[in-house]
Motif scaffolding. Sequence first.
Motif, PDB file in Angstrom:
ATOM      1  N   GLU A 277       0.840  -1.189   0.000  1.00  0.00           N
ATOM      2  CA  GLU A 277       0.000   0.000   0.000  1.00  0.00           C
ATOM      3  C   GLU A 277       0.880   1.245   0.000  1.00  0.00           C
ATOM      4  N   TRP A 278       0.345   2.284  -0.584  1.00  0.00           N
ATOM      5  CA  TRP A 278       1.087   3.533  -0.569  1.00  0.00           C
ATOM      6  C   TRP A 278       0.150   4.652  -0.158  1.00  0.00           C
ATOM      7  N   ALA A 279       0.726   5.652   0.462  1.00  0.00           N
ATOM      8  CA  ALA A 279      -0.057   6.774   0.969  1.00  0.00           C
ATOM      9  C   ALA A 279       0.011   7.938  -0.007  1.00  0.00           C
ATOM     10  N   ASP A 280      -1.103   8.645  -0.107  1.00  0.00           N
ATOM     11  CA  ASP A 280      -1.105   9.865  -0.898  1.00  0.00           C
ATOM     12  C   ASP A 280      -0.227  10.910  -0.223  1.00  0.00           C
ATOM     13  N   GLU A 281       0.132  11.899  -0.992  1.00  0.00           N
ATOM     14  CA  GLU A 281       0.882  12.990  -0.403  1.00  0.00           C
ATOM     15  C   GLU A 281       0.011  13.737   0.599  1.00  0.00           C
TER      16      GLU A 281
END
Length: 235
Positions: free
Chosen positions: A154-158
Amino acid sequence: MSRMVVIGQWARYALLAVIGIAVIGWLVSFPFRGEPDAAPAVEPTIEPAAATPTPTPTADPDRRFLALDAGGVLWRGTAGSCVAGIGPTLERTTDAVTWRPATPADAAELLALVPGDAADQATVAIALTDGSCTVAGRQTNADGTAWEEAPAVEWADEPHDADVLATTPGPLEGTVMIARRLAGCDGVFFTAEGAGLDPSTVCETSLDPDAPIAIDHADEKLFVWSGDILTTVFG
């Protein structure tokens, strides 16, 4: 005798005339046939155009990533942009001086970087270079010399807050380390926040708050990569 011959000739001419008239009448009695009817035109079959994959929305191409794996190897990367055709970068170092390229060959964009449990170990989320910008996962093999397929992490938005420059989990569960702009700090202001964590703040005036930045908490230090500077705070 000559008279009979003349009469015979006339009779023959008359017979030929009658036959000619009959033949003409017979031909006229046939219906007129022109060129064969043309085959009905076949409407061309139009195949529907193949749907063009919608590229994955991308972050700032200059967005940065920083992570220290459990073996002491430091990883850093820039996002790039699959849509804009700006390639990502990923490097690793053991001394913070010499950096070795480590970008997966099929990465058109770097979306996330997660450190592994040993030296030269990491997992990433990338957008593929096949033109679709499809998200995929890659992890290093056992000796860290190549990338293998893996579930995408998973990756987080800025951060949506314009004053929040970067965040990373803190040393305790539920805590977070934050790099931000703050009035009164002529640089980057760092805070450590969360339950069970002693409030900590640092104003690092050597850093430019307008430069791309990435942070990672490891080994009881907050690693910071800002502009051309790689440093630590809180440690």
